[in-house]
Motif scaffolding. Structure first.
Motif, PDB file in Angstrom:
ATOM      1  N   LEU A  30       1.135  -1.653  -0.197  1.00  0.00           N
ATOM      2  CA  LEU A  30      -0.098   0.011   0.201  1.00  0.00           C
ATOM      3  C   LEU A  30       1.053   1.120  -0.241  1.00  0.00           C
ATOM      4  CD1 LEU A  30      -2.961   1.278   0.230  1.00  0.00           C
ATOM      5  CD2 LEU A  30      -2.502   1.231   2.720  1.00  0.00           C
ATOM      6  N   LEU A  31       1.808   1.525   0.822  1.00  0.00           N
ATOM      7  CA  LEU A  31       3.036   2.441   0.807  1.00  0.00           C
ATOM      8  C   LEU A  31       4.003   2.447  -0.086  1.00  0.00           C
ATOM      9  CD1 LEU A  31       2.323   3.238   4.329  1.00  0.00           C
ATOM     10  CD2 LEU A  31       1.386   4.010   3.125  1.00  0.00           C
ATOM     11  N   GLY A  32       4.327   0.700  -0.822  1.00  0.00           N
ATOM     12  CA  GLY A  32       5.669   0.920  -1.101  1.00  0.00           C
ATOM     13  C   GLY A  32       6.552   1.043  -0.221  1.00  0.00           C
ATOM     14  N   ARG A  33       6.781   0.249   0.790  1.00  0.00           N
ATOM     15  CA  ARG A  33       8.242   0.275   1.352  1.00  0.00           C
ATOM     16  C   ARG A  33       8.488  -0.571   2.222  1.00  0.00           C
ATOM     17  NH1 ARG A  33       6.263   4.737   5.707  1.00  0.00           N
ATOM     18  NH2 ARG A  33       4.538   3.996   6.325  1.00  0.00           N
ATOM     19  N   MET A  34       9.253  -1.014   2.796  1.00  0.00           N
ATOM     20  CA  MET A  34       9.761  -2.228   3.622  1.00  0.00           C
ATOM     21  C   MET A  34       9.285  -1.700   4.984  1.00  0.00           C
ATOM     22  SD  MET A  34      10.494  -4.405   1.486  1.00  0.00           S
ATOM     23  CE  MET A  34      11.132  -5.688   2.388  1.00  0.00           C
ATOM     24  N   VAL A  35       8.889  -2.987   5.881  1.00  0.00           N
ATOM     25  CA  VAL A  35       8.609  -2.746   7.349  1.00  0.00           C
ATOM     26  C   VAL A  35       9.050  -3.929   8.164  1.00  0.00           C
ATOM     27  CG1 VAL A  35       6.525  -1.379   6.765  1.00  0.00           C
ATOM     28  CG2 VAL A  35       5.808  -3.710   6.614  1.00  0.00           C
TER      29      VAL A  35
END
Length: 83
Positions: A30-35
């Motif tokens: 959704l936010l286009g990042r690694m978490v």
């Protein structure tokens, strides 16, 4: 867990493990990042007190705002996994 989706997060690899939980690297499409996604160990998932403490920690952490503390973006349960 690798390859599994927890909430909206696709689990990539395990980063670590503690006494009650594991931490995973995951993709947030959704936010286009690694978490990082923290999950309660299966052995604690059926214990109401452990579940309550885990989610209390997420709520308390979400209130903090400091550059040395990770942000909390989501918490909940997904197909029996508490995250």
């Amino acid at each position: 867990m690798i390859g599994r989706t927890v909430g909206r997060f696709k689990i990539i690899r395990q980063l670590g493990q503690g006494g009650m939980s594991k931490v995973w690297e995951a993709d947030d499409p959704l936010l286009g990042r690694m978490v990082a996604v923290k999950t309660l160990l299966d052995s604690y998932a059926t214990m109401p007190d452990a579940r309550r403490r885990f989610l209390h920690e997420a709520r308390a952490s979400a209130l903090l705002d400091h550059p040395a503390i990770v942000q909390v973006f989501d918490a909940g349960e997904s197909d029996g996994v508490i995250y």
